[in-house]
Design a protein around this motif. Structure first.
Motif, PDB file in Angstrom:
ATOM      1  N   PHE A 126      -6.724  11.611 -10.224  1.00  0.00           N
ATOM      2  CA  PHE A 126      -7.103  11.284  -8.860  1.00  0.00           C
ATOM      3  C   PHE A 126      -6.140  10.389  -8.085  1.00  0.00           C
ATOM      4  CE2 PHE A 126      -9.742   9.626  -5.593  1.00  0.00           C
ATOM      5  CZ  PHE A 126     -10.340  11.000  -4.816  1.00  0.00           C
ATOM      6  N   MET A 127      -6.018   9.286  -8.621  1.00  0.00           N
ATOM      7  CA  MET A 127      -4.986   8.139  -7.953  1.00  0.00           C
ATOM      8  C   MET A 127      -3.710   8.863  -7.714  1.00  0.00           C
ATOM      9  SD  MET A 127      -6.610   4.590  -9.529  1.00  0.00           S
ATOM     10  CE  MET A 127      -5.468   3.944  -8.535  1.00  0.00           C
ATOM     11  N   LEU A 128      -3.239   9.449  -8.745  1.00  0.00           N
ATOM     12  CA  LEU A 128      -2.011  10.039  -8.695  1.00  0.00           C
ATOM     13  C   LEU A 128      -1.866  11.056  -7.471  1.00  0.00           C
ATOM     14  CD1 LEU A 128       0.639   9.931 -10.287  1.00  0.00           C
ATOM     15  CD2 LEU A 128      -0.093  12.305 -11.500  1.00  0.00           C
ATOM     16  N   LEU A 129      -2.860  11.776  -7.132  1.00  0.00           N
ATOM     17  CA  LEU A 129      -2.869  12.589  -6.011  1.00  0.00           C
ATOM     18  C   LEU A 129      -2.914  12.000  -4.663  1.00  0.00           C
ATOM     19  CD1 LEU A 129      -5.474  15.373  -7.188  1.00  0.00           C
ATOM     20  CD2 LEU A 129      -3.258  15.820  -6.771  1.00  0.00           C
ATOM     21  N   TYR A 130      -3.622  10.564  -4.636  1.00  0.00           N
ATOM     22  CA  TYR A 130      -3.881  10.175  -3.380  1.00  0.00           C
ATOM     23  C   TYR A 130      -3.691   8.708  -3.205  1.00  0.00           C
ATOM     24  CZ  TYR A 130      -6.648  14.204  -2.817  1.00  0.00           C
ATOM     25  OH  TYR A 130      -7.093  15.707  -2.438  1.00  0.00           O
ATOM     26  N   ALA A 131      -3.315   7.871  -4.291  1.00  0.00           N
ATOM     27  CA  ALA A 131      -2.777   6.622  -4.279  1.00  0.00           C
ATOM     28  C   ALA A 131      -1.534   6.234  -3.488  1.00  0.00           C
ATOM     29  CB  ALA A 131      -2.985   5.973  -5.528  1.00  0.00           C
ATOM     30  N   GLN A 132      -1.416   5.347  -2.741  1.00  0.00           N
ATOM     31  CA  GLN A 132      -0.075   4.985  -2.133  1.00  0.00           C
ATOM     32  C   GLN A 132       0.324   3.460  -2.436  1.00  0.00           C
ATOM     33  OE1 GLN A 132       1.834   7.070  -0.402  1.00  0.00           O
ATOM     34  NE2 GLN A 132       0.432   8.901  -0.499  1.00  0.00           N
ATOM     35  N   GLY A 133       1.542   3.212  -2.443  1.00  0.00           N
ATOM     36  CA  GLY A 133       1.741   1.925  -2.723  1.00  0.00           C
ATOM     37  C   GLY A 133       1.965   1.272  -3.856  1.00  0.00           C
ATOM     38  N   LEU A 134       2.592   0.378  -4.195  1.00  0.00           N
ATOM     39  CA  LEU A 134       3.086  -0.268  -5.592  1.00  0.00           C
ATOM     40  C   LEU A 134       1.855  -0.527  -6.269  1.00  0.00           C
ATOM     41  CD1 LEU A 134       5.236  -0.955  -7.503  1.00  0.00           C
ATOM     42  CD2 LEU A 134       5.238  -3.193  -6.390  1.00  0.00           C
ATOM     43  N   ARG A 135       0.878  -1.537  -5.831  1.00  0.00           N
ATOM     44  CA  ARG A 135      -0.130  -2.018  -6.543  1.00  0.00           C
ATOM     45  C   ARG A 135      -0.952  -0.791  -7.150  1.00  0.00           C
ATOM     46  NH1 ARG A 135       2.487  -6.067  -8.426  1.00  0.00           N
ATOM     47  NH2 ARG A 135       2.827  -7.664  -6.710  1.00  0.00           N
ATOM     48  N   ALA A 136      -1.136   0.095  -6.179  1.00  0.00           N
ATOM     49  CA  ALA A 136      -2.200   1.314  -6.408  1.00  0.00           C
ATOM     50  C   ALA A 136      -1.631   2.103  -7.721  1.00  0.00           C
ATOM     51  CB  ALA A 136      -2.516   2.134  -5.194  1.00  0.00           C
ATOM     52  N   VAL A 137      -0.222   2.379  -7.568  1.00  0.00           N
ATOM     53  CA  VAL A 137       0.355   3.188  -8.766  1.00  0.00           C
ATOM     54  C   VAL A 137       0.282   2.539 -10.196  1.00  0.00           C
ATOM     55  CG1 VAL A 137       2.114   4.637  -9.260  1.00  0.00           C
ATOM     56  CG2 VAL A 137       1.594   4.565  -7.006  1.00  0.00           C
ATOM     57  N   GLN A 138       0.571   0.968  -9.870  1.00  0.00           N
ATOM     58  CA  GLN A 138       0.464   0.514 -11.144  1.00  0.00           C
ATOM     59  C   GLN A 138      -1.023   0.148 -11.630  1.00  0.00           C
ATOM     60  OE1 GLN A 138       1.942  -3.530  -9.567  1.00  0.00           O
ATOM     61  NE2 GLN A 138       3.916  -3.300 -10.550  1.00  0.00           N
TER      62      GLN A 138
END
Length: 493
Positions: A106-118
């Motif tokens: 879910f985060m892979l679809l909508y997360a943005q930015g370095l911290r979110a993807v970490q």
């Protein structure tokens, strides 16, 4: 409990005879979970997806700041998850795995930015660490004589799922022209189906360390399948025939007698100190053999390098073949390497050789071939050469790790396969964390992808030299001992 035991034989005979559904139901549900969890068509294209403009991430951020988080989280969670799996009795941790993977995609679809993807990578590390629950759950609810059958079913389900996911992802990208975002939606859907399936798994009432009868000693081992090749080892017959084994290893699925057993489990007093002491004593006994220690060292060293290569292979391919190119066959390569690796694992089971004498030399030679494959992958900047070298790399590793698994299992003095495999994996992750921190992480050297792979090739070459020297020493010692025995035999006569 005596009354309950009196009713057990009838249920066991029904399970072995006409009550096949008692083991087929949890096995089928677990296989369905493993299959849908593994059908992730977007996974072979993860690096390309993260490097797309909409994520606003640079190559340095993806390779040196995001991917290392998986290694760190996997290592940090492995031991707590191992204990939690036993304490919570498997099913809750299986559900945690499904939930972690849902959050990841879910985060892979909508997360943005370095911290979110970490943070996304942390949840993926949690999903990886909880694999132990999937591979050990089934042994708590089926008869011991069904271990080999259910092991093959569960492992086959994950391999088939991974292959289906890779092939379908490749077909949807190359033929149907699907976007990588759509592939991630499909992956999230498949994982959600798996999570829904896991809720229907029966809840085991017993486990190895925390939930066992206090009147019986901890003399048998719950099996954990090795995540890389699906090998399982059965208990020695004498252990299987230990009084109370059937009562300890099986859980009635029809609810009969469950309330009394549940009350007994709740009345047990959990002693974490005693559990840790038992683990430490078993650890010392398992690694007291030089042969065991040697094969375990190779396991840990090679698995560390294997994790690094497969984690960053997509990054290397992206640098060799520009992200703007539409000719990408990552899914087909992953599917081919998985299938051919499975064939190699099957073949090695029928090879007769003296591993006690020539095992270390074989490890040295094959480790050198792995080093050569990684070196070629790094230096010859051709995508097809990279693909072919990667397939060779995975086939050799899967073959060798199977040999190591069987050899370690046959040399164990006590039935503690899960402990040994877990410790070896933990050491591999600790080494990988150190290697990642020094070579990959931006806070360390933060090397580019090509320099990283040169270091990985050198790493496997060093493993080859170490085991070549150890193997030659072992062979010379064996021949010297044989000559001494031959020289003594005439004197005795």
């Amino acid at each position: 409990m005596a009354g309950l035991r009196g009713g057990r034989p009838a249920r066991r005979s029904a399970r072995a005879g006409g009550g096949g559904c008692c083991w087929a139901l949890p096995t089928g549900l677990l296989c369905a979970y493993g299959f849908f969890c593994s059908v992730r068509p977007s996974e072979p294209f993860l690096t390309r997806y993260l490097l797309r403009p909409h994520k606003n991430l640079s190559e340095t951020q993806v390779f040196n700041e995001i991917y290392p988080v998986w290694t760190y989280s996997y290592l940090a969670l492995l031991f707590p998850v191992f204990l939690a799996t036993d304490y919570l009795r498997y099913k809750p941790v299986v559900l945690l795995q499904g939930l972690s993977l849902i959050v990841t995609w879910f985060m892979l679809l909508y997360a943005q930015g370095l911290r979110a993807v970490q943070l996304l990578e942390f949840f993926y590390g949690m999903g990886t660490a909880t694999d132990v629950a999937y591979y050990s759950y089934i042994y708590s609810v089926v008869d011991v004589d069904l271990y080999q059958k259910v092991t093959s079913y569960c492992r086959s389900a994950t391999l088939v799922g991974y292959t289906v996911g890779s092939i379908s992802g490749q077909a949807l990208v190359s033929v149907a022209g699907w976007s990588l975002f759509s592939l991630n939606v499909l992956s999230l859907t498949s994982i959600s189906v798996a999570f829904g399936t896991a809720w229907f798994l029966p809840m085991p009432q017993k486990s190895l360390f925390f939930h066992h009868d206090s009147s019986q000693q901890l003399g048998w081992e719950m099996k954990v399948v090795d995540c890389k090749n699906g090998s399982a080892v059965r208990d020695h017959p004498s252990v299987q025939r230990t009084p109370g084994w059937e009562e300890e290893a099986k859980v009635p699925l029809n609810g009969e007698g469950r309330s009394a057993e549940k009350q007994s489990v709740q009345e047990q007093k959990v002693d974490i100190v005693k559990v840790l002491k038992d683990l430490w004593q078993d650890f010392l006994q398992c690694y007291s053999s030089r042969t065991m220690l040697c094969w375990s060292v190779w396991w840990a060293l090679s698995t560390c390098g294997y994790f690094q290569v497969i984690n960053y292979a997509q990054g290397l391919w992206e640098m060799v073949l520009s992200s703007h190119s539409t000719e990408i066959y990552n899914g087909a390569v992953e599917a081919a390497s998985t299938l051919l690796g499975a064939v190699a694992v099957f073949v090695v089971g029928h090879i007769e050789t003296s591993w006690a004498t020539w095992g270390e030399v074989a490890l040295a030679l094959f480790s050198f071939l792995i080093a050569a494959a990684v070196y070629i992958m790094d230096t010859i900047r051709n995508i097809w050469v990279c693909y072919a070298s990667y397939v060779v790399f995975r086939i050799i590793y899967m073959l060798l790790i199977t040999i190591a698994t069987f050899h370690i299992a046959t040399n164990l003095s006590v039935e503690r396969y899960a402990l040994v495999f877990g410790v070896n994996t933990f050491i591999a992750l600790a080494l990988q964390t150190l290697l990642t921190l020094i070579v990959v992480d931006a806070s360390g050297l933060g090397l580019d992808i090509f320099t990283q792979f040169m270091i990985y090739a050198s790493y496997f070459a060093a493993i080859s030299l170490v085991f070549l020297g150890s193997g030659i020493y072992s062979i010379m010692r064996a021949y010297r001992r044989r000559e001494q025995m031959q020289s003594r035999s005439p004197e005795s006569q």
